[in-house]
Scaffold this motif. Sequence first.
Motif, mmCIF file in Angstrom:
data_model
loop_
_atom_site.group_PDB
_atom_site.id
_atom_site.type_symbol
_atom_site.label_atom_id
_atom_site.label_comp_id
_atom_site.label_asym_id
_atom_site.label_seq_id
_atom_site.Cartn_x
_atom_site.Cartn_y
_atom_site.Cartn_z
ATOM 1 N N CYS A 1 -0.770 -2.143 -15.001
ATOM 2 C CA CYS A 1 -2.053 -2.804 -15.277
ATOM 3 C C CYS A 1 -2.081 -3.383 -16.691
ATOM 4 N N CYS B 1 0.685 -5.904 -11.970
ATOM 5 C CA CYS B 1 1.324 -5.103 -10.923
ATOM 6 C C CYS B 1 2.727 -4.639 -11.288
ATOM 7 N N LEU C 1 -6.317 2.322 -10.218
ATOM 8 C CA LEU C 1 -5.955 0.906 -10.390
ATOM 9 C C LEU C 1 -7.187 -0.002 -10.506
ATOM 10 N N PRO C 2 -8.207 0.170 -9.664
ATOM 11 C CA PRO C 2 -9.392 -0.688 -9.836
ATOM 12 C C PRO C 2 -10.051 -0.539 -11.211
ATOM 13 N N SER C 3 -9.966 0.654 -11.805
ATOM 14 C CA SER C 3 -10.575 0.839 -13.125
ATOM 15 C C SER C 3 -9.839 0.043 -14.204
ATOM 16 N N VAL D 1 -7.014 -3.830 -11.068
ATOM 17 C CA VAL D 1 -6.074 -4.121 -9.970
ATOM 18 C C VAL D 1 -6.618 -3.520 -8.693
ATOM 19 N N ARG D 2 -6.861 -4.346 -7.716
ATOM 20 C CA ARG D 2 -7.356 -3.900 -6.416
ATOM 21 C C ARG D 2 -6.303 -4.257 -5.360
ATOM 22 N N LEU D 3 -5.732 -3.217 -4.720
ATOM 23 C CA LEU D 3 -4.680 -3.436 -3.727
ATOM 24 C C LEU D 3 -5.064 -2.916 -2.342
ATOM 25 N N ARG E 1 0.822 -1.205 0.000
ATOM 26 C CA ARG E 1 0.000 0.000 0.000
ATOM 27 C C ARG E 1 0.858 1.259 0.000
ATOM 28 N N MET F 1 -5.292 4.154 -5.506
ATOM 29 C CA MET F 1 -5.716 2.854 -4.965
ATOM 30 C C MET F 1 -7.223 2.644 -5.070
ATOM 31 N N GLY F 2 -7.989 3.731 -4.997
ATOM 32 C CA GLY F 2 -9.445 3.583 -4.991
ATOM 33 C C GLY F 2 -10.128 3.757 -6.325
ATOM 34 N N THR F 3 -9.470 4.459 -7.258
ATOM 35 C CA THR F 3 -10.095 4.746 -8.551
ATOM 36 C C THR F 3 -9.266 4.258 -9.729
#
Length: 358
Positions: free
Chosen positions: A84, A93, A350-352, A355-357, A73, A346-348
Amino acid sequence: MNNDFHYGVIYILARLAQYDRESATTIAHACQYVDDSTVTGVLDFAGGESFDRFASAHAMYDYLNWVSDSAKRVWAPFHFLPACEGQTFDEKCVCRPNSRTAREMVKETIRQNHAENGLHRLGVTLHVYVDTWAHQKFSGTISANNIVNELRSEHHEPTDLLGQLRKWVGVVEDATENAVAGLITRLGHGAALHLPDLPWAKWRYVNGHEQAIQRDNLPDFMTAADMAFRAIKGFQSGQEDFENLAGLTADAKTSLENLLRDSRSEDSDERLRHLMEEVAKGSIHGLREEVPEYVAKGEGSWKFEATGIDSAETDGLTKPVWQPKFEHSDYRKFHDAVKQHRAYVMGTLLPSHGVRLA
């Protein structure tokens, strides 16, 4: 990259982009402070006020941080931005130079250029952005991509990882030492030691996937500088298509490349001092001036000016008195920029891209 690039080169680029000295110093200081901000958690004031902080780095000697599950993190959003790309989580990653995610991160920061801490946010973003060149092919997660075998360099003998570990963390029990070494070889570029951060280094290794990797840092560092200059110009003008803006002039590129190539000390503080001396002499085309000193901790630092805390070791021992100046301080603005950057990445971002970390 080390403070010679994150502070010295970024200061040069901001000045060449016509930012005034104060603004250029803020950008460069924030860029380097990402590596020096190692205290996390709530700062409690004597009167009951509090301020939440998130460390953007771990001290190299604090080896326990390497084995913490939360390390990703810190390393992923601030030092090894995932590109990604690929099919598996591990592939996605991997950090890659000027990746799609890196460019989107810069554009998001440009959209925030009118924020009160916009320059601090730009500095944080530039740290992550230029590190995509220095830290390419490594990962901020535990990965075989970070295993470094047969490490060779034109300037070094084969490197003894455990020997370097002893310098960082002191003598510890063999079992612990070996366990820590095993984890460090799988997280970040720990096993490659400082080679990714030396501007002139040419080196090679074989990773954990048996892939032979060749690295020549200077061309990568120069590309990073040129693209960072464009990002600064984009932030300044509000143009999100910063990649299409004009880069450094040929003369500026040549003088900067000569400086990075010829300053060969492995001590980054010495390289920064040399860079500052050369800027004062006018060695960078289009710039001749004294570069302000960078103070990471203690008297004169952002933290001291805002809180009176003189070191990480005394942080929390005595509660400082909150004053209105804290709200206008570079220290507060930087930490808010760190939190904003981390929340977006981390919240927007990468998840888009799958990738969720956190």
